[in-house]
Design a protein around this motif. Structure first.
Motif, PDB file in Angstrom:
ATOM      1  N   VAL A 183      10.244  -7.258   9.631  1.00 28.04           N
ATOM      2  CA  VAL A 183      11.599  -6.558   8.717  1.00 28.04           C
ATOM      3  C   VAL A 183      12.313  -7.534   9.931  1.00 28.04           C
ATOM      4  CG1 VAL A 183      12.791  -4.930   8.376  1.00 28.04           C
ATOM      5  CG2 VAL A 183      11.170  -5.142   7.104  1.00 28.04           C
ATOM      6  N   ASN A 184      12.504  -7.053  11.125  1.00 29.65           N
ATOM      7  CA  ASN A 184      13.049  -7.513  12.726  1.00 29.65           C
ATOM      8  C   ASN A 184      13.408  -8.822  12.673  1.00 29.65           C
ATOM      9  OD1 ASN A 184      13.047  -3.914  12.775  1.00 29.65           O
ATOM     10  ND2 ASN A 184      12.280  -4.211  14.145  1.00 29.65           N
ATOM     11  N   LYS A 193       4.843   0.670  -9.032  1.00 23.99           N
ATOM     12  CA  LYS A 193       4.893  -0.121  -8.218  1.00 23.99           C
ATOM     13  C   LYS A 193       6.268  -0.104  -7.008  1.00 23.99           C
ATOM     14  CE  LYS A 193       6.110  -3.826 -10.267  1.00 23.99           C
ATOM     15  NZ  LYS A 193       5.699  -5.757 -11.152  1.00 23.99           N
ATOM     16  N   VAL A 194       6.452  -0.363  -6.433  1.00 28.77           N
ATOM     17  CA  VAL A 194       7.525  -0.581  -5.419  1.00 28.77           C
ATOM     18  C   VAL A 194       7.930  -2.219  -5.008  1.00 28.77           C
ATOM     19  CG1 VAL A 194       9.328   0.011  -3.459  1.00 28.77           C
ATOM     20  CG2 VAL A 194       8.139   1.787  -5.091  1.00 28.77           C
ATOM     21  N   SER A 195       8.913  -2.272  -5.265  1.00 32.45           N
ATOM     22  CA  SER A 195       9.359  -3.970  -4.794  1.00 32.45           C
ATOM     23  C   SER A 195       9.982  -4.134  -3.649  1.00 32.45           C
ATOM     24  CB  SER A 195       8.880  -5.059  -5.714  1.00 32.45           C
ATOM     25  OG  SER A 195      10.576  -4.681  -6.449  1.00 32.45           O
ATOM     26  N   VAL A 196      10.086  -5.265  -2.752  1.00 30.60           N
ATOM     27  CA  VAL A 196      11.037  -5.065  -1.622  1.00 30.60           C
ATOM     28  C   VAL A 196      11.544  -6.512  -1.716  1.00 30.60           C
ATOM     29  CG1 VAL A 196       9.387  -4.986   0.457  1.00 30.60           C
ATOM     30  CG2 VAL A 196      12.338  -4.182   0.321  1.00 30.60           C
ATOM     31  N   LYS A 197      12.679  -6.973  -0.999  1.00 32.52           N
ATOM     32  CA  LYS A 197      13.179  -8.694  -0.536  1.00 32.52           C
ATOM     33  C   LYS A 197      14.723  -8.558  -0.227  1.00 32.52           C
ATOM     34  CE  LYS A 197      15.729  -9.068  -4.928  1.00 32.52           C
ATOM     35  NZ  LYS A 197      15.936  -9.802  -7.001  1.00 32.52           N
ATOM     36  N   PRO A 198      15.229  -9.082   0.634  1.00 34.34           N
ATOM     37  CA  PRO A 198      15.594  -9.320   1.517  1.00 34.34           C
ATOM     38  C   PRO A 198      17.205  -9.711   0.820  1.00 34.34           C
ATOM     39  CG  PRO A 198      14.283 -11.384   2.386  1.00 34.34           C
ATOM     40  CD  PRO A 198      13.695 -10.445   0.987  1.00 34.34           C
ATOM     41  N   LEU A 254      22.699  -8.835   6.198  1.00 28.48           N
ATOM     42  CA  LEU A 254      21.498  -8.507   5.827  1.00 28.48           C
ATOM     43  C   LEU A 254      21.191  -6.921   4.988  1.00 28.48           C
ATOM     44  CD1 LEU A 254      18.619 -10.371   5.411  1.00 28.48           C
ATOM     45  CD2 LEU A 254      18.358  -9.580   7.399  1.00 28.48           C
ATOM     46  N   MET A 255      21.247  -7.271   3.674  1.00 31.27           N
ATOM     47  CA  MET A 255      19.787  -6.111   3.718  1.00 31.27           C
ATOM     48  C   MET A 255      18.618  -6.282   2.400  1.00 31.27           C
ATOM     49  SD  MET A 255      23.035  -3.293   4.284  1.00 31.27           S
ATOM     50  CE  MET A 255      22.681  -2.684   2.625  1.00 31.27           C
ATOM     51  N   PHE A 256      18.358  -4.982   2.021  1.00 28.24           N
ATOM     52  CA  PHE A 256      16.972  -4.841   1.915  1.00 28.24           C
ATOM     53  C   PHE A 256      16.879  -4.316   0.610  1.00 28.24           C
ATOM     54  CE2 PHE A 256      16.524  -6.013   5.853  1.00 28.24           C
ATOM     55  CZ  PHE A 256      15.213  -6.943   6.025  1.00 28.24           C
ATOM     56  N   GLN A 257      16.483  -5.073  -0.450  1.00 25.49           N
ATOM     57  CA  GLN A 257      16.768  -4.601  -1.601  1.00 25.49           C
ATOM     58  C   GLN A 257      15.054  -4.361  -2.313  1.00 25.49           C
ATOM     59  OE1 GLN A 257      17.328  -6.351  -6.300  1.00 25.49           O
ATOM     60  NE2 GLN A 257      19.238  -5.742  -6.196  1.00 25.49           N
ATOM     61  N   ILE A 258      15.198  -2.876  -2.203  1.00 25.87           N
ATOM     62  CA  ILE A 258      14.260  -2.439  -3.284  1.00 25.87           C
ATOM     63  C   ILE A 258      13.980  -1.670  -4.461  1.00 25.87           C
ATOM     64  CG2 ILE A 258      14.974   0.502  -2.557  1.00 25.87           C
ATOM     65  CD1 ILE A 258      12.045   0.609  -1.667  1.00 25.87           C
ATOM     66  N   THR A 259      12.834  -2.352  -4.809  1.00 23.95           N
ATOM     67  CA  THR A 259      13.021  -1.700  -6.683  1.00 23.95           C
ATOM     68  C   THR A 259      12.254  -0.351  -6.971  1.00 23.95           C
ATOM     69  OG1 THR A 259      14.342  -4.044  -7.113  1.00 23.95           O
ATOM     70  CG2 THR A 259      12.703  -2.939  -9.004  1.00 23.95           C
ATOM     71  N   TYR A 260      11.972   0.322  -6.935  1.00 25.30           N
ATOM     72  CA  TYR A 260      10.831   1.456  -7.749  1.00 25.30           C
ATOM     73  C   TYR A 260      11.218   0.387  -9.374  1.00 25.30           C
ATOM     74  CZ  TYR A 260      12.777   3.431  -3.027  1.00 25.30           C
ATOM     75  OH  TYR A 260      13.121   3.830  -2.468  1.00 25.30           O
ATOM     76  N   SER A 272      19.513  -0.908   4.284  1.00 22.40           N
ATOM     77  CA  SER A 272      19.713  -1.765   6.073  1.00 22.40           C
ATOM     78  C   SER A 272      18.039  -2.097   6.260  1.00 22.40           C
ATOM     79  CB  SER A 272      20.269  -0.464   6.822  1.00 22.40           C
ATOM     80  OG  SER A 272      20.143   0.053   7.485  1.00 22.40           O
ATOM     81  N   ALA A 273      17.767  -2.734   7.359  1.00 20.60           N
ATOM     82  CA  ALA A 273      16.687  -2.604   8.322  1.00 20.60           C
ATOM     83  C   ALA A 273      16.104  -1.956   8.054  1.00 20.60           C
ATOM     84  CB  ALA A 273      16.940  -3.881   9.365  1.00 20.60           C
ATOM     85  N   ASN A 274      16.977  -0.280   9.111  1.00 20.69           N
ATOM     86  CA  ASN A 274      16.414   0.588   9.713  1.00 20.69           C
ATOM     87  C   ASN A 274      15.693   1.457   9.066  1.00 20.69           C
ATOM     88  OD1 ASN A 274      16.526   0.540  12.993  1.00 20.69           O
ATOM     89  ND2 ASN A 274      18.009   0.915  12.627  1.00 20.69           N
ATOM     90  N   GLU A 275      16.207   1.576   7.388  1.00 20.86           N
ATOM     91  CA  GLU A 275      16.431   2.410   6.584  1.00 20.86           C
ATOM     92  C   GLU A 275      15.392   2.190   5.598  1.00 20.86           C
ATOM     93  OE1 GLU A 275      20.195   3.855   5.496  1.00 20.86           O
ATOM     94  OE2 GLU A 275      19.993   2.234   4.534  1.00 20.86           O
ATOM     95  N   ILE A 276      14.617   0.776   5.156  1.00 24.86           N
ATOM     96  CA  ILE A 276      13.762   0.065   4.551  1.00 24.86           C
ATOM     97  C   ILE A 276      12.842   0.185   5.604  1.00 24.86           C
ATOM     98  CG2 ILE A 276      14.403  -2.483   5.359  1.00 24.86           C
ATOM     99  CD1 ILE A 276      13.008  -1.490   1.748  1.00 24.86           C
ATOM    100  N   THR A 277      12.249   0.174   6.749  1.00 30.40           N
ATOM    101  CA  THR A 277      11.254   0.124   7.422  1.00 30.40           C
ATOM    102  C   THR A 277      10.759   1.788   7.421  1.00 30.40           C
ATOM    103  OG1 THR A 277      12.239  -1.337   9.331  1.00 30.40           O
ATOM    104  CG2 THR A 277      11.012   0.318   9.707  1.00 30.40           C
TER     105      THR A 277
END
Length: 388
Positions: free
Chosen positions: A12-13, A35-40, A47-53, A65-70
């Protein structure tokens, strides 16, 4: 490397993450995601990260954000998942967590090379809006240059949404023999032609499709179009659902916007045929409007417009429950957006064969709560009564 958090922080960083999938849940439950998927993604130049449940019947998106997705990915791996694959620019990382919590991270050669940061990616339709499609041209959805007409774009999206739902049905059909399909109340048959095109022209399956409707002029028109297209395994017949006797074995039944209890008649036919797949979009549900009665629900029932919506939901719930009792796995899906039509619930059912005892008890209590005697129960006949 056996540190999950360290791996996540690294990809991520260093902005190397392309795509990630978390799977193999520890404890399966209808309330938890599968499942969960993630993409920038790039949102307003940030720059954000979209997380899908991913749940059984829905998906939920969130941008972090980067910190939140980590933090979120680390927490999900510790609490929910036993496996993950992180596709990065320098390598593919497979994370395996044993029952005792031991972590094993495997590093492999990268299989993905580029990061797509677009937030709204172009929809990959089964029907391509820039490719000539003969049946769409014949039906007036597309011009001869392969351009979807602006006034027909909603219809084009509806056709693709329908075919997406059909694509999930393919594994449930026996492809080693001819697949027999009935479309009850086919109308102008946009969806019927789309179904034939997808199954025969695109997937090269051995299929017979019959479209049934009460309008003789529509039936004649559709048969002419089918002949012009060379769709020789597609035919249209004049008749109603309840009285139809033109088939002994049907593998898939489609019933879209059959009015009131005609939907129930289609479901009865489907079950008696032992259809492997049922796709039904009910319409004009009046039957239970005058039946539903529960003093506790009066704040809803005293308003006509709310009572109408409520009776429709009760009716579809009854239908789904009875199908479960008859050995089907049932899903209630959104067919098209509410802005296009209020009749947007699609009942999708797959034959499992196993009697659902819990569904029987639920159905009895549900009937008692609403004080109703559904037409479908009576129409289903002795086969249902024996189970109740």
């Amino acid at each position: 490397m056996d540190n999950i958090l360290g791996l996540i922080e690294k990809v991520v960083n260093e902005k190397k993450l392309i795509h990630g999938i978390l799977s193999n849940v520890r404890r399966k439950s209808e309330k938890t995601f599968n499942k969960v998927s993630v993409k920038p993604v790039l949102i307003k130049k940030e720059l954000m990260f979209q997380i899908t449940y991913h749940y059984d019947k829905k998906v939920i998106h969130n941008n972090l954000s980067a910190n939140e997705i980590t933090s979120e990915l680390d927490s999900l791996m510790k609490e929910y998942f036993k496996q993950a694959v992180l596709y990065a620019m320098d390598a593919d990382y497979q994370v395996l967590v044993s029952k005792k919590g031991k972590v094993n991270i495997l590093k492999k050669a990268p299989t993905k090379k580029e990061i797509d940061l677009s937030h709204n990616r172009k929809k990959n339709y089964i029907l391509d809006e820039n490719q000539q499609c003969e049946f769409l041209i014949k039906l007036g959805v597309m011009n001869k240059d392969g351009k979807v007409l602006s006034q027909k774009y909603d219809k084009f999206k509806q056709l693709n949404r329908f075919l997406e739902m059909v694509s999930d049905c393919i594994p449930h059909l026996n492809k080693e023999r001819t697949i027999n399909i009935i479309d009850f109340g086919c109308g102008k048959s946009y969806l019927t032609f789309a179904l034939y095109y997808y199954l025969v022209d695109k997937l090269d399956l051995d299929v017979n499709i019959i479209g049934l409707d009460l309008k003789k002029d529509v039936i004649e028109l559709c048969n002419n179009i089918a002949n012009e297209l060379g769709y020789n395994r597609l035919k249209f017949i004049h008749g109603d659902i309840k009285g139809f006797k033109g088939a002994d074995k049907v593998d898939m039944v489609v019933s879209l916007h059959a009015c009131d209890t005609a939907t129930d008649d289609a479901l009865v036919k489907s079950v008696k045929w032992g259809a492997d797949v049922i796709l039904s979009v009910p319409c004009c549900q009046h039957e239970l409007f005058t039946q539903i009665d529960n003093p506790v629900m009066q704040p809803m029932m005293k308003h006509g417009i709310i009572k109408e919506k409520l009776s429709s939901l009760v009716t579809d719930s009854v239908r789904g429950n009875i199908l479960e009792i008859m050995g089907y796995s049932v899903q209630m899906l959104e067919f098209i957006d509410m802005e296009h039509t209020p009749k947007n619930i699609l009942i999708r059912a797959f034959k499992k064969g196993k009697v659902n005892d819990e569904a029987i008890n639920q159905y009895k209590e549900f009937k008692k709560f609403w004080n109703v005697q559904p037409y479908l129960e009576k129409a289903m006949g002795e086969e249902l009564r024996e189970k109740l």
